[in-house]
Scaffold this active site. Structure first.
Site, PDB file in Angstrom:
ATOM      1  N   GLU A  37      34.547  37.138  33.259  1.00 10.69           N
ATOM      2  CA  GLU A  37      35.598  37.032  34.282  1.00 10.69           C
ATOM      3  C   GLU A  37      35.096  36.385  35.564  1.00 10.69           C
ATOM      4  O   GLU A  37      35.887  35.924  36.403  1.00 10.69           O
ATOM      5  CB  GLU A  37      36.162  38.424  34.604  1.00 10.69           C
ATOM      6  CG  GLU A  37      35.422  39.236  35.662  1.00 10.69           C
ATOM      7  CD  GLU A  37      34.050  39.759  35.239  1.00 10.69           C
ATOM      8  OE1 GLU A  37      33.385  40.397  36.079  1.00 10.69           O
ATOM      9  OE2 GLU A  37      33.651  39.543  34.084  1.00 10.69           O
ATOM     10  N   CYS A  92      31.044  45.337  31.634  1.00 17.63           N
ATOM     11  CA  CYS A  92      29.816  45.871  32.231  1.00 17.63           C
ATOM     12  C   CYS A  92      29.971  47.375  32.456  1.00 17.63           C
ATOM     13  O   CYS A  92      29.971  48.136  31.494  1.00 17.63           O
ATOM     14  CB  CYS A  92      29.473  45.098  33.506  1.00 17.63           C
ATOM     15  SG  CYS A  92      27.745  45.314  34.041  1.00 17.63           S
ATOM     16  N   HIS A 114      29.803  39.254  31.899  1.00 18.74           N
ATOM     17  CA  HIS A 114      30.855  39.094  32.911  1.00 18.74           C
ATOM     18  C   HIS A 114      31.568  37.751  32.771  1.00 18.74           C
ATOM     19  O   HIS A 114      31.476  36.902  33.674  1.00 18.74           O
ATOM     20  CB  HIS A 114      30.259  39.181  34.314  1.00 18.74           C
ATOM     21  CG  HIS A 114      29.926  40.544  34.785  1.00 18.74           C
ATOM     22  ND1 HIS A 114      30.851  41.390  35.360  1.00 18.74           N
ATOM     23  CD2 HIS A 114      28.754  41.222  34.783  1.00 18.74           C
ATOM     24  CE1 HIS A 114      30.261  42.530  35.695  1.00 18.74           C
ATOM     25  NE2 HIS A 114      28.993  42.456  35.352  1.00 18.74           N
TER      26      HIS A 114
END
Length: 232
Positions: free
Chosen positions: A178, A91, A176
C-alpha cells in the site's frame, strides 16, 4: 445508493494517500478511516461494509494489556471473519490476525530487520496470489507464525513468512504494497527508520530499488485489491 464502505483501521497519523485509499476512491467505495488507538469506535460490520484493511503500526500486538484498543481490533477481526467480510492485514495487521488465530507473533531470533525493498517469492500454494517474485516494500522487525489452517502464500530470504490466507476472504501480508514512493520517503525521514540495523538497506539501496520496482508492485497490488473487494 450510498457507496459501500471499506473500513480502514489505522495505527498512526500518516496522510490518507496510500494505495488502499486510492483504490477505494477510484472504485467508488467510501473509505472509512478509524483509529481505535485514539479511542475511535469501529463501526458495525453490517451489509454496508464491503471489506476492511488493518494497517501496520508501531504497537506490539501481544501487549493488549498495555494497549487495550487491540482487544477491540481483535474482536473486529473475529467479526469480519465470521461474517465473511473480505479482510486484509498489513504488517502489524497481519500479525494481529495471526495472533487472533492462535499463532506466535514477535521478533525473530535472528534479530534481522527488513527496511527497504526486498524480494518476495510465492510458495507453491501461493502462485495464484503472486505468480512470480516481486520486490515489496518492507518496514518491520517482528514476524508471525502461519496460523493453523491457514495457507502459507509467500516467503523472503530474511523472513520466511510473508503472506497467508485463511479461507478465501482473509489475507495477511508482512510487506507494505500500500505504501507509495511518497509514503516511503516519509518513512525514510522518521526517527524509527532502521538504518544500520542488521538486514536493513541503506538509503541509497532503497532509492535505487524503489525506482526500479515500485510500479510493478503497485500494478500487482491494485489487481489484488480488485479481486478481494471487487470493483464498481
Amino acid at each position: 445508493m450510498a457507496a459501500r464502505k471499506l473500513v480502514l483501521v489505522r495505527h498512526g497519523d500518516d496522510p490518507p494517500d496510500d494505495r488502499v485509499v486510492s483504490f477505494a476512491v477510484t472504485q467508488g467505495f467510501d473509505p472509512v478511516i478509524v483509529r481505535p488507538f485514539k479511542g475511535e469506535a469501529l463501526p458495525e460490520a453490517d451489509d454496508s461494509v464491503a471489506g476492511s484493511v488493518i494497517y501496520g503500526g508501531p504497537f506490539n500486538v501481544f501487549e493488549e494489556d498495555r494497549h487495550p484498543f487491540l482487544h477491540a481490533e481483535a474482536e473486529w477481526i473475529r467479526t469480519c471473519m465470521a461474517g465473511k467480510v473480505p479482510l486484509l492485514g498489513i504488517c502489524q495487521g497481519a500479525q494481529q490476525i495471526a495472533r487472533v488465530m492462535g499463532a506466535e507473533v514477535g521478533p525473530p531470533a535472528s534479530g534481522l530487520h527488513e527496511f527497504g525493498y526486498y524480494p518476495v517469492s510465492p510458495t507453491p500454494e501461493g502462485r495464484d496470489l503472486l505468480p512470480d517474485m516481486l520486490y515489496m516494500t518492507q518496514a518491520h522487525f517482528h514476524t508471525f507464525a502461519i496460523p493453523e489452517g491457514a495457507v502459507h502464500l509467500a516467503t523472503s530470504p530474511l523472513y520466511p513468512n510473508q503472506a497467508f490466507r485463511i479461507g478465501d476472504r482473509t489475507y495477511g501480508f508482512q510487506f507494505h504494497p500500500e505504501c507509495t514512493i511518497e509514503g516511503f520517503r516519509r518513512w525514510q525521514s522518521t526517527p524509527w527508520a532502521a538504518y544500520g540495523k542488521p538486514g536493513a538497506q541503506s538509503r541509497e539501496e532503497q532509492d535505487a530499488l524503489m525506482l526500479e520496482h515500485d510500479a510493478r508492485q503497485a500494478e500487482w497490488f491494485y489487481a489484488f485489491l480488485a479481486k478481494l473487494f471487487g470493483t464498481r
